[in-house]
Design a protein around this motif. Structure first.
Motif, PDB file in Angstrom:
ATOM      1  N   SER A   1     -26.980 -81.518  25.881  1.00 49.15           N
ATOM      2  CA  SER A   1     -27.455 -81.742  27.251  1.00 49.15           C
ATOM      3  C   SER A   1     -28.596 -80.784  27.565  1.00 49.15           C
ATOM      4  O   SER A   1     -28.568 -79.616  27.160  1.00 49.15           O
ATOM      5  CB  SER A   1     -26.319 -81.518  28.258  1.00 49.15           C
ATOM      6  OG  SER A   1     -25.274 -82.442  28.066  1.00 49.15           O
ATOM      7  N   LEU A   2     -29.577 -81.272  28.292  1.00 49.47           N
ATOM      8  CA  LEU A   2     -30.707 -80.437  28.722  1.00 49.47           C
ATOM      9  C   LEU A   2     -30.487 -80.020  30.169  1.00 49.47           C
ATOM     10  O   LEU A   2     -30.411 -80.865  31.068  1.00 49.47           O
ATOM     11  CB  LEU A   2     -32.019 -81.219  28.596  1.00 49.47           C
ATOM     12  CG  LEU A   2     -33.287 -80.482  29.041  1.00 49.47           C
ATOM     13  CD1 LEU A   2     -33.567 -79.299  28.107  1.00 49.47           C
ATOM     14  CD2 LEU A   2     -34.479 -81.440  29.085  1.00 49.47           C
ATOM     15  N   ILE A   3     -30.353 -78.709  30.392  1.00 49.09           N
ATOM     16  CA  ILE A   3     -30.167 -78.199  31.753  1.00 49.09           C
ATOM     17  C   ILE A   3     -31.504 -78.264  32.500  1.00 49.09           C
ATOM     18  O   ILE A   3     -32.520 -77.766  32.011  1.00 49.09           O
ATOM     19  CB  ILE A   3     -29.646 -76.753  31.729  1.00 49.09           C
ATOM     20  CG1 ILE A   3     -28.269 -76.699  31.067  1.00 49.09           C
ATOM     21  CG2 ILE A   3     -29.573 -76.175  33.144  1.00 49.09           C
ATOM     22  CD1 ILE A   3     -27.716 -75.289  30.911  1.00 49.09           C
ATOM     23  N   ILE A   4     -31.493 -78.891  33.689  1.00 51.17           N
ATOM     24  CA  ILE A   4     -32.734 -79.015  34.459  1.00 51.17           C
ATOM     25  C   ILE A   4     -32.698 -78.215  35.761  1.00 51.17           C
ATOM     26  O   ILE A   4     -33.746 -77.962  36.362  1.00 51.17           O
ATOM     27  CB  ILE A   4     -33.065 -80.497  34.761  1.00 51.17           C
ATOM     28  CG1 ILE A   4     -31.908 -81.177  35.511  1.00 51.17           C
ATOM     29  CG2 ILE A   4     -33.368 -81.247  33.465  1.00 51.17           C
ATOM     30  CD1 ILE A   4     -32.220 -82.622  35.926  1.00 51.17           C
ATOM     31  N   SER A   5     -31.481 -77.808  36.191  1.00 49.68           N
ATOM     32  CA  SER A   5     -31.414 -76.940  37.378  1.00 49.68           C
ATOM     33  C   SER A   5     -30.087 -76.198  37.414  1.00 49.68           C
ATOM     34  O   SER A   5     -29.072 -76.682  36.898  1.00 49.68           O
ATOM     35  CB  SER A   5     -31.597 -77.750  38.672  1.00 49.68           C
ATOM     36  OG  SER A   5     -30.449 -78.527  38.939  1.00 49.68           O
ATOM     37  N   VAL A   6     -30.116 -75.013  38.001  1.00 52.96           N
ATOM     38  CA  VAL A   6     -28.913 -74.206  38.200  1.00 52.96           C
ATOM     39  C   VAL A   6     -28.903 -73.776  39.661  1.00 52.96           C
ATOM     40  O   VAL A   6     -29.870 -73.172  40.143  1.00 52.96           O
ATOM     41  CB  VAL A   6     -28.897 -72.960  37.286  1.00 52.96           C
ATOM     42  CG1 VAL A   6     -27.648 -72.117  37.564  1.00 52.96           C
ATOM     43  CG2 VAL A   6     -28.949 -73.361  35.822  1.00 52.96           C
ATOM     44  N   ASN A   7     -27.834 -74.118  40.368  1.00 53.55           N
ATOM     45  CA  ASN A   7     -27.742 -73.849  41.813  1.00 53.55           C
ATOM     46  C   ASN A   7     -28.945 -74.415  42.557  1.00 53.55           C
ATOM     47  O   ASN A   7     -29.543 -73.764  43.429  1.00 53.55           O
ATOM     48  CB  ASN A   7     -27.604 -72.345  42.079  1.00 53.55           C
ATOM     49  CG  ASN A   7     -26.234 -71.814  41.697  1.00 53.55           C
ATOM     50  OD1 ASN A   7     -25.277 -72.572  41.602  1.00 53.55           O
ATOM     51  ND2 ASN A   7     -26.153 -70.507  41.468  1.00 53.55           N
ATOM     52  N   ASP A   8     -29.329 -75.638  42.155  1.00 52.59           N
ATOM     53  CA  ASP A   8     -30.440 -76.381  42.773  1.00 52.59           C
ATOM     54  C   ASP A   8     -31.800 -75.717  42.562  1.00 52.59           C
ATOM     55  O   ASP A   8     -32.776 -76.050  43.265  1.00 52.59           O
ATOM     56  CB  ASP A   8     -30.194 -76.587  44.274  1.00 52.59           C
ATOM     57  CG  ASP A   8     -28.964 -77.446  44.534  1.00 52.59           C
ATOM     58  OD1 ASP A   8     -28.726 -78.378  43.737  1.00 52.59           O
ATOM     59  OD2 ASP A   8     -28.239 -77.176  45.507  1.00 52.59           O
ATOM     60  N   ILE A   9     -31.869 -74.778  41.633  1.00 53.18           N
ATOM     61  CA  ILE A   9     -33.145 -74.161  41.274  1.00 53.18           C
ATOM     62  C   ILE A   9     -33.601 -74.763  39.945  1.00 53.18           C
ATOM     63  O   ILE A   9     -32.883 -74.681  38.945  1.00 53.18           O
ATOM     64  CB  ILE A   9     -33.018 -72.627  41.138  1.00 53.18           C
ATOM     65  CG1 ILE A   9     -32.505 -72.013  42.441  1.00 53.18           C
ATOM     66  CG2 ILE A   9     -34.349 -72.015  40.735  1.00 53.18           C
ATOM     67  CD1 ILE A   9     -32.180 -70.528  42.329  1.00 53.18           C
TER      68      ILE A   9
ATOM     69  N   THR B   1     -36.873 -74.620  33.390  1.00 55.72           N
ATOM     70  CA  THR B   1     -37.565 -75.271  32.272  1.00 55.72           C
ATOM     71  C   THR B   1     -37.396 -74.499  30.966  1.00 55.72           C
ATOM     72  O   THR B   1     -37.886 -74.940  29.929  1.00 55.72           O
ATOM     73  CB  THR B   1     -39.075 -75.419  32.569  1.00 55.72           C
ATOM     74  OG1 THR B   1     -39.637 -74.118  32.814  1.00 55.72           O
ATOM     75  CG2 THR B   1     -39.303 -76.321  33.774  1.00 55.72           C
ATOM     76  N   SER B   2     -36.728 -73.337  31.033  1.00 58.35           N
ATOM     77  CA  SER B   2     -36.564 -72.532  29.826  1.00 58.35           C
ATOM     78  C   SER B   2     -35.228 -71.809  29.869  1.00 58.35           C
ATOM     79  O   SER B   2     -34.594 -71.675  30.931  1.00 58.35           O
ATOM     80  CB  SER B   2     -37.696 -71.517  29.696  1.00 58.35           C
ATOM     81  OG  SER B   2     -37.611 -70.542  30.720  1.00 58.35           O
TER      82      SER B   2
END
Length: 433
Positions: free
Chosen positions: A231-239, A242-243
């Motif tokens: 899975s590619l994480i695109i946001s954490v806690n709505d932030i 990209t890296s």
């Protein structure tokens, strides 16, 4: 659908079609049966005569190739003997490469050979390159070619070129050796070209620091929340991130017991998971931030390994292991992208459209040609290496007026190699009982 059921259906369908053709004597000029194997052949073989103007060069090519084949034959015979000794001393479990479906190199059945466009193209090219080598050198050495074609048993499993037996018998020993070795020589040359091109094009790809989750730790927050591997994480806690550095920056402000919201993309589907963070395992040191329990795909390490393998003197042997590593060891080397369609490519820059498809074609061209060449070089009749060995043994004893011993030596070496091959397959099963 169960792969076994598909295989049974295809085999049954093949026997129905083949039986109908055989019973009604259809297309007799172009179809022949060798037991259950159907040979689709043609006697339109004028193509091979087009190489006659290059006879001098091709004879030199055949001679150099024959020497190379003998060297490969000796090296891999010794390697098989050592493998036999090691297997006998420490029998492996009858799993992985020793499982029945993995013994034969049949794409789609063998776990390590996907039924992909790249594999099919490489498989066909390997067969054509090998058999055309025999056909071309047969004509160069003055032997007529009577037919050429493809062998079928459910799927194309081989190709063949049929030289005139009378001409083969009349030819000199050197001519026969060049003709027998030409297929292996062609495979080795194509494998080398594919290997060099693979090295060239892999140099164009660059790793990127994508927060791509390759694996999740069982029993930890990511696993408990349902976050999936690949899975590619695109946001954490709505932030938006990209890296991996972006994710680390956010996570550094957390502590065990906190809950974070992670949005990721898996196979085109976007989902959000709430992770209740835990403490870091002791083996990772004393860290104060919360622990998600994920492992990222490290494309930089994969790039280093790729460059190291390709530049190594044992590079070809190491690359042969890549598909096996990807299936058995969960792609611990991170090089499965060379052989399989993989979501791991999100952690790489793509120089141009279709880049990874090209990489896979080059990889499998190398893999199949290398595998076919090294196996066929073994001193075992009816393999090409066996016929070359036979010519060498006969010439050796003929020069000493002891020709009567030649057939015994050839037969003994062939049976020894058969025994070793069968033992390598059977010892894990025998030991398991």
């Amino acid at each position: 659908m169960n792969l076994l059921l598909i295989a049974v259906f295809l085999v049954a369908l093949y026997f129905l079609i083949a039986g109908y053709i055989k019973k009604n004597n259809l297309w007799e000029d172009h179809i022949r049966f060798y037991g259950p194997i159907l040979a689709l052949k043609t006697d339109n073989v004028g193509f091979f005569d087009k190489f006659l103007p290059y006879s001098r060069f091709l004879k030199l090519y055949g001679t150099a190739g024959a020497v190379m084949v003998v060297i490969v034959s000796l090296l891999f015979s010794v390697l098989m003997i050592f493998s036999f000794q090691k297997t006998l001393a420490s029998p492996p479990a009858p799993t992985g490469i020793y499982e029945p479906q993995n013994i034969l190199a049949i794409p789609g059945i063998n776990e390590f050979l996907p039924l992909s466009f790249a594999v099919i193209i490489a498989f066909i090219v390997t067969l054509v390159v090998h058999e055309f080598g025999h056909g071309i050198l047969a004509r160069i050495e003055g032997m007529r070619v009577e037919s050429t074609g493809v062998l079928f048993f459910v799927i194309p499993i081989g190709a063949f070129v049929e030289p005139c037996e009378e001409d083969v018998e009349k030819a000199s020993g050197r001519s026969r050796i060049r003709m027998f070795g030409a297929g292996i020589t062609n495979n080795l040359v194509v494998a080398l070209i594919a290997f060099l091109l693979l090295a060239l094009f892999m140099g164009m790809a660059h790793p990127v620091d994508a927060p791509y989750v390759k694996a999740v730790y069982a029993g930890y927050p990511a696993d408990d929340s349902g976050l999936l591997p690949n899975s590619l994480i695109i946001s954490v806690n709505d932030i938006d991130v990209t890296s991996r550095e972006d994710v680390t920056s956010i996570m550094s402000g957390t502590k065990p017991g906190d809950t974070v919201s992670v949005t990721s993309v898996h196979e085109g589907m976007t989902s959000t998971n709430n992770l209740k963070l835990t403490e870091w395992p002791e083996e990772y040191g004393d860290k104060n931030s919360g622990f998600m329990g994920v492992s990222y795909y490290d494309s930089s390490r994969a790039k280093e390994l790729s460059d190291k393998y390709i530049r190594s003197p044992l590079g070809p042997l190491l690359l042969v292991y890549v598909p096996i590593n990807a299936v058995i060891d969960g792609d611990s080397l991170g090089l499965g992208i060379l052989a399989f369609d993989s979501p791991d490519t999100v952690a790489w820059s793509e120089p141009f459209y279709g880049y990874w498809q090209l990489i896979q074609i080059l990889f499998w061209l190398f893999w199949f040609n290398f595998a076919v060449a090294t196996f066929n070089a073994l001193p075992l009749i009816p393999l090409d290496g066996g016929y070359i060995m036979q010519e060498g043994v006969k010439n050796f004893f003929a020069a000493r007026n002891k020709e009567r011993y030649a057939d015994y030596i050839v037969s003994g070496i062939s049976w020894l190699m058969i025994f070793i091959i069968v033992s390598l397959i059977m010892i894990p099963y025998i030991a398991s009982f």
